[in-house]
Motif scaffolding. Sequence first.
Motif, short mmCIF file in Angstrom:
data_model
loop_
_atom_site.label_atom_id
_atom_site.label_comp_id
_atom_site.label_asym_id
_atom_site.label_seq_id
_atom_site.Cartn_x
_atom_site.Cartn_y
_atom_site.Cartn_z
N GLY A 68 -2.99 4.24 -3.91
CA GLY A 68 -2.57 3.56 -2.69
C GLY A 68 -3.71 3.45 -1.70
O GLY A 68 -3.90 2.41 -1.05
N MET A 69 -4.50 4.50 -1.60
CA MET A 69 -5.66 4.49 -0.72
C MET A 69 -6.70 3.48 -1.19
O MET A 69 -7.26 2.72 -0.39
CB MET A 69 -6.27 5.89 -0.65
N LEU A 70 -6.97 3.45 -2.49
CA LEU A 70 -7.93 2.48 -3.03
C LEU A 70 -7.48 1.05 -2.75
O LEU A 70 -8.29 0.20 -2.35
CB LEU A 70 -8.11 2.68 -4.53
N LEU A 71 -6.20 0.77 -2.93
CA LEU A 71 -5.69 -0.56 -2.65
C LEU A 71 -5.87 -0.90 -1.17
O LEU A 71 -6.30 -2.00 -0.82
CB LEU A 71 -4.22 -0.66 -3.03
N LEU A 80 -4.23 1.49 10.40
CA LEU A 80 -2.86 1.28 9.93
C LEU A 80 -2.78 1.32 8.40
O LEU A 80 -1.73 1.67 7.85
CB LEU A 80 -2.32 -0.05 10.48
N VAL A 81 -3.87 0.98 7.73
CA VAL A 81 -3.94 1.23 6.28
C VAL A 81 -3.72 2.72 6.02
O VAL A 81 -2.90 3.12 5.18
CB VAL A 81 -5.30 0.78 5.70
N PHE A 82 -4.45 3.55 6.75
CA PHE A 82 -4.32 5.00 6.60
C PHE A 82 -2.86 5.43 6.81
O PHE A 82 -2.28 6.18 6.01
CB PHE A 82 -5.19 5.75 7.61
N THR A 83 -2.29 4.95 7.90
CA THR A 83 -0.95 5.38 8.28
C THR A 83 0.08 5.03 7.21
O THR A 83 1.00 5.80 6.94
CB THR A 83 -0.58 4.75 9.63
N ASN A 84 -0.08 3.87 6.59
CA ASN A 84 0.87 3.47 5.57
C ASN A 84 0.74 4.28 4.29
O ASN A 84 1.75 4.65 3.68
CB ASN A 84 0.73 1.97 5.28
N PHE A 85 -0.47 4.60 3.87
CA PHE A 85 -0.51 5.41 2.65
C PHE A 85 -0.17 6.87 2.94
O PHE A 85 0.37 7.56 2.08
CB PHE A 85 -1.79 5.22 1.82
N TYR A 86 -0.39 7.33 4.18
CA TYR A 86 0.12 8.66 4.55
C TYR A 86 1.64 8.68 4.39
O TYR A 86 2.22 9.62 3.85
CB TYR A 86 -0.19 8.98 6.01
N LEU A 87 2.28 7.66 4.93
CA LEU A 87 3.74 7.59 4.89
C LEU A 87 4.24 7.55 3.45
O LEU A 87 5.22 8.23 3.10
CB LEU A 87 4.23 6.37 5.67
N GLY A 88 3.58 6.76 2.61
CA GLY A 88 3.98 6.71 1.20
C GLY A 88 3.89 8.06 0.53
O GLY A 88 4.79 8.46 -0.24
N ILE A 89 2.83 8.80 0.82
CA ILE A 89 2.66 10.14 0.25
C ILE A 89 3.78 11.07 0.69
O ILE A 89 4.36 11.80 -0.12
CB ILE A 89 1.28 10.71 0.65
N ALA A 90 4.11 11.04 1.97
CA ALA A 90 5.16 11.92 2.50
C ALA A 90 6.53 11.57 1.92
O ALA A 90 7.31 12.46 1.55
CB ALA A 90 5.19 11.83 4.03
N LEU A 91 6.83 10.28 1.84
CA LEU A 91 8.10 9.85 1.27
C LEU A 91 8.22 10.29 -0.19
O LEU A 91 9.28 10.75 -0.63
CB LEU A 91 8.24 8.34 1.38
N ALA A 92 7.14 10.15 -0.93
CA ALA A 92 7.15 10.54 -2.34
C ALA A 92 7.34 12.05 -2.51
O ALA A 92 8.01 12.51 -3.44
CB ALA A 92 5.87 10.09 -3.02
N ALA A 93 6.74 12.82 -1.61
CA ALA A 93 6.88 14.28 -1.68
C ALA A 93 8.34 14.68 -1.54
O ALA A 93 8.85 15.53 -2.29
CB ALA A 93 6.04 14.93 -0.59
N LEU A 94 9.04 14.08 -0.58
CA LEU A 94 10.44 14.43 -0.37
C LEU A 94 11.29 13.96 -1.56
O LEU A 94 12.21 14.67 -1.99
CB LEU A 94 10.96 13.82 0.93
N ASP A 95 10.98 12.80 -2.11
CA ASP A 95 11.73 12.30 -3.26
C ASP A 95 11.56 13.21 -4.48
O ASP A 95 12.54 13.53 -5.17
CB ASP A 95 11.27 10.88 -3.62
N ILE A 101 0.84 -1.20 0.00
CA ILE A 101 0.00 0.00 0.00
C ILE A 101 0.88 1.25 0.00
O ILE A 101 0.64 2.20 -0.77
CB ILE A 101 -0.93 0.00 1.24
N ARG A 102 1.87 1.25 0.85
CA ARG A 102 2.78 2.40 0.96
C ARG A 102 3.51 2.66 -0.36
O ARG A 102 3.63 3.81 -0.80
CB ARG A 102 3.80 2.13 2.07
N GLU A 103 3.99 1.59 -0.99
CA GLU A 103 4.73 1.75 -2.24
C GLU A 103 3.84 2.29 -3.35
O GLU A 103 4.25 3.18 -4.11
CB GLU A 103 5.36 0.43 -2.65
N VAL A 104 2.63 1.78 -3.47
CA VAL A 104 1.72 2.28 -4.49
C VAL A 104 1.37 3.75 -4.22
O VAL A 104 1.30 4.56 -5.16
CB VAL A 104 0.44 1.42 -4.56
N ALA A 105 1.20 4.10 -2.95
CA ALA A 105 0.89 5.48 -2.59
C ALA A 105 2.02 6.44 -2.96
O ALA A 105 1.79 7.62 -3.20
CB ALA A 105 0.59 5.59 -1.10
N LYS A 106 3.24 5.94 -3.03
CA LYS A 106 4.35 6.79 -3.48
C LYS A 106 4.13 7.22 -4.93
O LYS A 106 4.49 8.33 -5.31
CB LYS A 106 5.67 6.04 -3.36
#
Length: 449
Positions: free
Chosen positions: A108-111, A275-290, A97-102
Motif C-alpha cells: 500500500g505504501m509503495l502504491l 494524505l498518502v501516509f494517512t490513508n495507508f496508516y488507516l488501512g494498516i489499522a483497519l486490517a489489524a482489527l479485522d 491505497i488504503r485497501e491495498v494496505a489492508k
Amino acid sequence: MASSTSNQDTVHPSSNPSIYQEYESKWATLPSDSAGWIQRAKDVAAVLAPDAAAREKANRTPRAEVALLKHSGLLKILGPKEYGGGAQSWSVAYQAIREVAKGDGSIGMLLGYHLLWAFSSSILGTPSQISKWTALITSQNLFVGGAVNPRDSDLVITADPNDSAKIIFNGSKHFTTGAAVSDLIMLEGSLSSSSFPESGGAHIFAYVPTTHPGISFSFNWDAIGLRLTESGSAQISNVVVSWEDALGWDASTKQPLPDVLGVPFATLLLPTIQLVFTNFYLGIALAALDLAAAYTRKSTRPWPYLSGGERETVAPAEKATDEFYILSTYGTHHAHLLAATALVDRANEEVSDLFAAYKKNRGEVTAQQRGEISESIAAAKIVVTDVGLRVTSDVFEVTGSRATASKVGLDRFWRDLRTHTLHDPIAYKRREVGRWVLLGETPTPTWYT
C-alpha cells in the motif's frame, strides 16, 4: 522500460514476478468506474494478505509485488483515459491505497508513493512536461520511485561542462522508497553555487530512468516494519538531465517559471503525500482489527479464573466472544476507526475537489486554501496515528498470548505503523493544528507541511 536490477542478485534476493503472472490476463481489462477501481484494490489485497506475514519475514526485494500492482492497473488509476489510464480522482486513488494496505502495508505504501511521484509533473511541471510524463508513465504502465528525502543533504546540481542544455546530479540519499524496483526515479537537488551563483540554491525535480548507470542502490533497508518497501539508500553519480526535463523551469533562461513554481499550487505536493501516509496508516489499522477479530472468533480462549466473591455470583465466560472486556475493546476501537475513516474521507474529497477545480488554472489557488487543506490533512493524520498505534497494540489484549506466535503475524501491523509514523514527528502536527485553531495561523509550506 525495465526496472533496475544492478547487482540485485548478489546483494539482496528478490521475489519472483512470475508468481503473479496469472493476474496479467485476469486483470487485463481496467475497471470502468470508481467502484470497480476500489474493488480492484480489494482484489489485490486479497492476493497479498494470505502470505503477507511470510513475505515480510523473508524480506525479499518486492519485484513480484510491483509486478502485481502493474497487472492490476492501479499504477495508472490517476492517468488520463487517452493514455490508457483510469482517469479517477485522488479520492478514489487514496481509497485504493488504503485497501491495498489492508492486505500488505508495505505494498500500500509503495502504491501511494508511486502515485504521488507519477502525479508530480501535474503539480510542478509545465503543460508540455505534464503531457510528456503523464503519457509515458501511463501508457507504459511505469512504476515510479523517488530519491527526494529532505532530511538528507540535497543532491548537488552542477552545469554540464560539455553541454549547456544539460545539468548533472550528484549525491546520495538514505531513504529512497520504491526507487530500487522502479522504472523511473524522481530526483530532487539544489543548484550548486559554483555553477549557478545567482540561483540561491534553488531546487529542481526531474524524472530519470532508474537504469541510468549513475544510479546505484545499497539494498540495505532492514527496518522493523514496512520491510517490503525497499526504502534503502542510493548513490547518484553524474546523472545528466536535460534542462527541458527540469520540472517547472524555463530551459532557455534556466529560471523557474513563476506561474508554475511561484504559486501556492506548486506546494500541494507536500499535503498530497501526507494524505498518502494517512490513508495507508488507516488501512494498516483497519486490517489489524479485522485479523484480530477473526483470530478471537476462532482461537482466543475465555479466562476461567475469577477472584473473590465473583466466583460465587458470576460464571466464567464460556467463549472469548462473551468476555465483557473483549467486546468492549472491539467496540471502542471499531467506533474510533469509523470516526477516523470519516475524517480521512473528508480530507480525501477536499484534495480531489481542489485538484479538479484548479487543474487548468493553477495560479488561482490561494495560500489560504492551501492552508485549509493542509490543516484538514494534519488533523486526520493526528487522529489516525493515535488510533492506529493504540489499535495495533491493543489487539493482543483481546487475542491472548498465543496470538504472539510468529505465524499469526499480528505484530506486523504495529511494526509497520510505528515505523512510518516516525517519518515526521506527530507532535509538530499537533502544534501546527493548535496554531491554526488558536491563532488563525496559516501554516508556512515546508517539506513536511
